[in-house]
Scaffold this motif. Structure first.
Motif, mmCIF file in Angstrom:
data_model
loop_
_atom_site.group_PDB
_atom_site.id
_atom_site.type_symbol
_atom_site.label_atom_id
_atom_site.label_comp_id
_atom_site.label_asym_id
_atom_site.label_seq_id
_atom_site.Cartn_x
_atom_site.Cartn_y
_atom_site.Cartn_z
ATOM 1 N N MET A 183 39.005 35.510 52.597
ATOM 2 C CA MET A 183 39.200 34.246 53.300
ATOM 3 C C MET A 183 40.669 33.987 53.608
ATOM 4 N N ALA A 184 41.535 34.379 52.692
ATOM 5 C CA ALA A 184 42.987 34.220 52.836
ATOM 6 C C ALA A 184 43.632 35.275 51.951
ATOM 7 N N GLU A 185 44.949 35.304 51.903
ATOM 8 C CA GLU A 185 45.628 36.356 51.156
ATOM 9 C C GLU A 185 45.164 36.422 49.713
ATOM 10 N N ASP A 186 45.008 35.268 49.068
ATOM 11 C CA ASP A 186 44.592 35.237 47.667
ATOM 12 C C ASP A 186 43.324 34.412 47.479
ATOM 13 N N HIS A 187 42.420 34.525 48.427
ATOM 14 C CA HIS A 187 41.170 33.764 48.368
ATOM 15 C C HIS A 187 40.044 34.661 48.872
ATOM 16 N N TYR A 188 39.029 34.894 48.011
ATOM 17 C CA TYR A 188 37.940 35.815 48.327
ATOM 18 C C TYR A 188 36.600 35.149 48.059
ATOM 19 N N TYR A 189 35.612 35.585 48.823
ATOM 20 C CA TYR A 189 34.233 35.113 48.687
ATOM 21 C C TYR A 189 33.378 36.339 48.407
ATOM 22 N N LEU A 190 32.730 36.364 47.249
ATOM 23 C CA LEU A 190 31.976 37.525 46.800
ATOM 24 C C LEU A 190 30.482 37.223 46.840
ATOM 25 N N VAL A 191 29.727 38.107 47.460
ATOM 26 C CA VAL A 191 28.278 37.960 47.554
ATOM 27 C C VAL A 191 27.629 39.141 46.829
ATOM 28 N N SER A 192 26.680 38.828 45.959
ATOM 29 C CA SER A 192 25.980 39.889 45.225
ATOM 30 C C SER A 192 24.509 39.519 45.095
ATOM 31 N N ALA A 193 23.755 40.342 44.391
ATOM 32 C CA ALA A 193 22.294 40.210 44.345
ATOM 33 C C ALA A 193 21.862 38.884 43.727
ATOM 34 N N GLY A 194 20.855 38.262 44.327
ATOM 35 C CA GLY A 194 20.394 36.961 43.870
ATOM 36 C C GLY A 194 19.753 36.972 42.496
ATOM 37 N N ALA A 195 19.225 38.113 42.072
ATOM 38 C CA ALA A 195 18.556 38.176 40.773
ATOM 39 C C ALA A 195 19.527 38.205 39.603
ATOM 40 N N TRP A 196 20.838 38.368 39.891
ATOM 41 C CA TRP A 196 21.775 38.694 38.819
ATOM 42 C C TRP A 196 22.956 37.724 38.734
ATOM 43 N N THR A 197 22.726 36.455 39.012
ATOM 44 C CA THR A 197 23.841 35.506 39.089
ATOM 45 C C THR A 197 24.627 35.426 37.786
ATOM 46 N N ASP A 198 23.975 35.114 36.678
ATOM 47 C CA ASP A 198 24.693 34.977 35.412
ATOM 48 C C ASP A 198 25.204 36.323 34.906
ATOM 49 N N TYR A 199 24.475 37.365 35.167
ATOM 50 C CA TYR A 199 24.880 38.735 34.814
ATOM 51 C C TYR A 199 26.198 39.070 35.508
ATOM 52 N N ASP A 200 26.292 38.798 36.813
ATOM 53 C CA ASP A 200 27.519 39.062 37.557
ATOM 54 C C ASP A 200 28.641 38.117 37.148
ATOM 55 N N SER A 201 28.306 36.846 37.008
ATOM 56 C CA SER A 201 29.327 35.848 36.701
ATOM 57 C C SER A 201 29.979 36.122 35.356
ATOM 58 N N ASP A 202 29.176 36.462 34.368
ATOM 59 C CA ASP A 202 29.703 36.720 33.030
ATOM 60 C C ASP A 202 30.670 37.904 33.043
ATOM 61 N N TYR A 203 30.291 38.973 33.709
ATOM 62 C CA TYR A 203 31.137 40.169 33.762
ATOM 63 C C TYR A 203 32.427 39.890 34.532
ATOM 64 N N LEU A 204 32.307 39.178 35.635
ATOM 65 C CA LEU A 204 33.465 38.849 36.456
ATOM 66 C C LEU A 204 34.456 37.989 35.682
ATOM 67 N N ARG A 205 33.970 36.976 34.993
ATOM 68 C CA ARG A 205 34.857 36.071 34.260
ATOM 69 C C ARG A 205 35.533 36.779 33.080
ATOM 70 N N LYS A 206 34.756 37.558 32.340
ATOM 71 C CA LYS A 206 35.346 38.249 31.190
ATOM 72 C C LYS A 206 36.398 39.253 31.635
ATOM 73 N N ALA A 207 36.125 39.971 32.739
ATOM 74 C CA ALA A 207 37.104 40.930 33.242
ATOM 75 C C ALA A 207 38.365 40.222 33.699
#
Length: 832
Positions: free
Chosen positions: A555-579
């Motif tokens: 979206m901008a130099e330091d602004h991103y919008y990430l789209v991933s599978a609908g079945a895995w919202t908390d699975y993706d969110s948890d991994y993303l935040r911890k990383a």
């Protein structure tokens, strides 16, 4: 007692004991705590069955490991685990049930599980006490049977001690505290008092780098202590033991023990027990118990038997084994067994917590215990298991899940143990729950919904309610169901006209801040896109396999919008935040927001999609606003459609000209009406997920959870174009080191006229099993079945003809070039 350990296992049933055994075997200093006595939970009253039958690839591996592992325990520990390898005979009263068994059998073959087919005459010849005239056939597993739950648990406990594990009984965990680098676990000594288990004044604090909870029926208490949600709630399961059956006693004088008998259509299992029978039904209306925790007064206790509830199953047992009719009842059991909404256990890292691991919700705990310990230890010690465990991950249920939801779905899951497991099944309880604003509009247009992460999402569109509606349940099949023709129409509409899909369930995150670019560059394996462009990329595991697939919009130099599978919202969110938390000290501040429910998404696809959008786009020059020069493929623009501000992404999972239209969720119905009205003259058709699944296979688009997972690298998925080996990223070294053990390819299949593969089937080169399908369906473009899957590299050349196992027959499966439909992407890039 030890106060500092590498790993603390909480719970001394079969599952917890197995985990402690395997951690000890791996060399970890491990302590197991049990609040009462080992096996005092559901383990003590379990029937000890070891069924192979499971439609899950991961769970089949787990059960297979358990059965093989239990056979080794006596040699290792000197304790007999009480394993009766009598086999398992699963009978069928209908052709459709045999179709289910044949689909399962092909899945079993991918895991190397042995089985045999038996006709009614063969059953009668081998087991004359069984009535067979109304049977169609059976599948027989010769290598499994049943085991004594207490004996196998004690054998694993002894093995664990031999591997250095300390086991302490009569200690109850009362609190968990993460101090930043380890867990401080406060526990209290318990004691017997008048048959009740009470807490004493003696307390202890255990310091553990890792904690595993295997607390069985006490999962709700564990959830409260950890401040998380665990959808594991017990359901009553009753079984009865008969007096000796004289005809059985006579039979056994000169014959071996009967296999465990399962009449799935009658919803029960039966096995021999000291000259009599154990009958275990899976009836309707078995209630959930202990929704908010197990009372302190409940120990190794049981509930009153409800014989009226199982009368139908009892009568069918007498029908199937007529000699049991005059036999009296000797004993009965009605105890709590934990379930989850989908029947599979919760195995893996706890959401939001560091070094906290869950092993909860085991409805078939004895069968799964050995394999769970093995694969859980691999995840903890090595970073990943050798098989993809994502389907069992605790984070497959999001924070939206409530106690009421879990209890009702767990009751349904219990009831469905022996109900036909159609690959296209959609269970009805607790629905609809999560709905997009357009839900009612879609339903009025004939939508038949499936559930993804609790969200209602159209599978396909049948006759509308005004046209008489459509019975989705009656349309289900192991072959081409009644819905198939509607999906064909939808797929053709996308290929030749224009279709509209509701993709609002997509997982969506915003990642921004001064450290966002450096973080995502390290976190994902592809180049980051330029501002206004998009890229497909992958976040990897420490083993270089695929942890998550993302479409990244910059979206901008330091602004991103990430789209991933609908079945895995908390699975993706948890991994993303911890990383991100781990990387922030190095790269700078990163803000991560889950915006899944903030934005709706419509996917518009087909050769007429641009013409439709021209009708409603608000632009100084609507005719050129969507042309390649102003709006190229793989780019994003903020546009206005009527009164709706839309983030339009020029990409289509169907492989046609198209756009994803991300919009404020509160404006969704206005946008839907606008698109529908403008689409009238262009022949706009509503499209569901099943047609989209077929279309994406024609383009060889990999799907997370199918082709993409934690048991294969992106290189093995044959996606080198999405990997930038010139940069450093997490998992790169392991990715390169692993190489290509197997390769993902696309098949066109000359299969049966009335069926398509489901993506669970074994692949053969001659008599050699060389791989498995991970997706399957029908190609409207080629007019035949299509599939995707993994094969050994030496069998992956385009033009190779392999065989796929469907309905116990082998069918030609020809490997074709990637993206067999429009390999040069001409339709996606078409200008206008």
């Amino acid at each position: 007692m030890k106060t500092h350990v590498k790993a603390l296992v909480v719970g001394g049933g079969a599952v917890g004991t197995s985990i402690a055994y395997h951690l000890g075997k791996a060399g970890w200093d491990t302590l197991l705590l049990e609040r009462d006595e080992l096996t005092s939970g559901s383990t003590w009253h379990a029937a000890g069955l070891l069924p192979y039958f499971n439609m899950s690839y991961a769970t089949t591996h787990i059960h297979d490991y358990s059965i093989k592992f239990y056979k080794t325990l006596e040699e290792e520990t000197g304790l007999n685990a009480g394993f009766s390898v009598c086999g398992n005979l699963r009978m069928a009263q209908s052709k459709e049930r045999m179709d289910e068994y044949m689909l399962y059998a092909s899945t079993a073959e991918t895991c190397g599980v042995p089985y045999e087919w038996m006709s009614p005459d063969q059953i009668k010849e081998r087991f004359p006490l069984v009535r067979t005239e109304d049977l169609v056939g059976a599948i027989y597993h010769p290598t499994d049977g049943y085991i004594n739950p207490a004996d196998v648990t004690m054998a694993m406990a002894k093995g664990a001690r031999q591997h250095g594990v300390t086991i302490e009984r009569k200690w109850q965990v009362d609190s968990y505290h993460w101090n930043g680098h380890e867990w401080e676990v406060t526990c209290t000594r318990t004691a017997d008092k008048g048959g009740n288990l009470i807490s004493t004044d003696e307390t202890m604090v255990i310091h553990a780098e890792h904690v595993v909870t295997a607390t069985g029926n006490h999962a709700q208490r564990t959830a409260k202590l950890l401040g998380i949600k665990i959808p594991a709630i017990p359901v009553e399961h009753q079984f009865i033991v008969t007096e000796p059956d004289p005809m059985l006693v006579e039979w056994r004088k000169n014959n071996p023990e009967h296999p465990v008998l399962r009449d799935a259509d009658a919803k029960w299992y039966v096995r021999e027990e000291r000259g009599g029978w154990i009958l275990g039904p899976y009836e309707r209306n078995a209630p959930a118990r202990f929704e908010f925790g197990v009372p302190d007064s409940f120990r190794a206790d049981l509930f009153p038997l409800d014989l009226e509830r199982i009368e139908e199953e009892y009568m069918s047992f007498i029908h199937r084994i007529p000699s049991s009719e005059e036999v009296g009842l000797k004993d009965d059991f009605n105890g709590p067994i934990c379930y989850t909404p989908d029947g599979n256990p919760l195995v893996g890292p706890a959401p939001g917590l560091r070094n906290m691991w869950l092993a909860e919700g085991f409805s078939f705990g004895i069968t799964a215990a050995g394999g769970t310990g093995h694969y859980m230890a691999q995840m903890m010690v090595e970073g990943e298991a050798e098989i993809d465990m994502a389907s069992l991950d605790p984070k497959r249920y999001g924070s939206w899940m409530t106690t009421e939801y879990a209890a009702r779905k767990n009751e349904e899951s219990y009831e469905h143990v022996y109900i036909l497991h159609h690959p296209d099944e959609e269970r009805e309880v607790a629905r609809p729950l999560r709905t997009a604003p357009c839900y009612d509009r879609m339903a009025a247009r004939g939508a038949q919904f499936g559930v993804v992460n609790g969200f209602e999402r159209p599978n396909y569109f049948g006759p509308t309610p005004d046209e008489g509606g459509f019975d989705d349940h009656a349309s289900r099949s192991f072959r081409r169901g009644g819905w198939w023709k509607y999906a064909v129409e939808e797929a053709n509409a996308v290929r030749n006209g224009v279709g509209l899909l509701d993709a609002s369930a997509f997982t969506k995150h915003e990642v921004k801040g001064p450290g966002a670019t450096a973080f995502l560059d390290w976190f994902t394996c592809n180049k980051l896109p330029r501002v206004g462009r998009i890229n497909l990329t992958y976040a990897l595991t420490s083993h270089g396999t695929t942890r998550t697939e993302y479409t990244i919009v910059r979206m901008a130099e330091d602004h991103y919008y990430l789209v991933s599978a609908g079945a895995w919202t908390d699975y993706d969110s948890d991994y993303l935040r911890k990383a991100a938390e781990d990387k922030i000290p190095e790269v700078g501040y990163v803000a991560i927001n889950d915006v899944t429910t903030k934005y709706g998404v419509f996917a518009l696809a087909g050769p007429k999609s641009r013409d439709l959008l021209k009708e409603i786009i608000k632009d100084a020059d609507p005719e050129t606003a969507l042309c390649n020069k102003r709006f190229p493929w793989l780019s994003m623009k903020h546009i206005e459609l009527g009164m709706v501000p839309v983030m339009a992404i020029r990409v289509a999972y169907t492989g046609e000209l198209g756009w994803e239209l991300h919009h404020p969720i509160e404006m969704q119905n206005h946008l839907f009406d606008l698109l529908e009205k403008a689409g009238e003259k262009h022949g706009l058709k509503m499209v569901g997920g099943r047609a989209q699944n077929w279309l994406r296979q024609e383009k060889s688009y990999r799907a997370f959870g199918n082709e993409l997972g934690r048991d294969a690298t992106p290189l093995e998925a044959d996606l080198p174009r999405f990997i930038d080996l010139e940069k450093d990223f997490f998992g790169k070294e392991a990715l390169v080191k692993t190489g290509v053990r197997s390769k993902c390819v696309t098949f066109l299949i000359d299969g049966p006229d009335d069926a398509d593969p489901w993506g669970r089937e074994a692949l053969y080169a001659g008599d050699l099993r060389v791989g498995r399908l991970t997706s399957g369906g029908y190609s409207v473009h080629f007019g035949k079945s299509i599939g995707m899957g993994y094969v050994k590299p030496e069998h992956a050349e385009v033009g190779t003809v392999l065989k796929v196992k469907m309905f116990d027959q082998l069918w030609d499966a020809t490997i074709v070039e990637d993206s067999p439909y429009d390999p040069k992407n001409a339709t996606i890039r078409v200008d206008g």
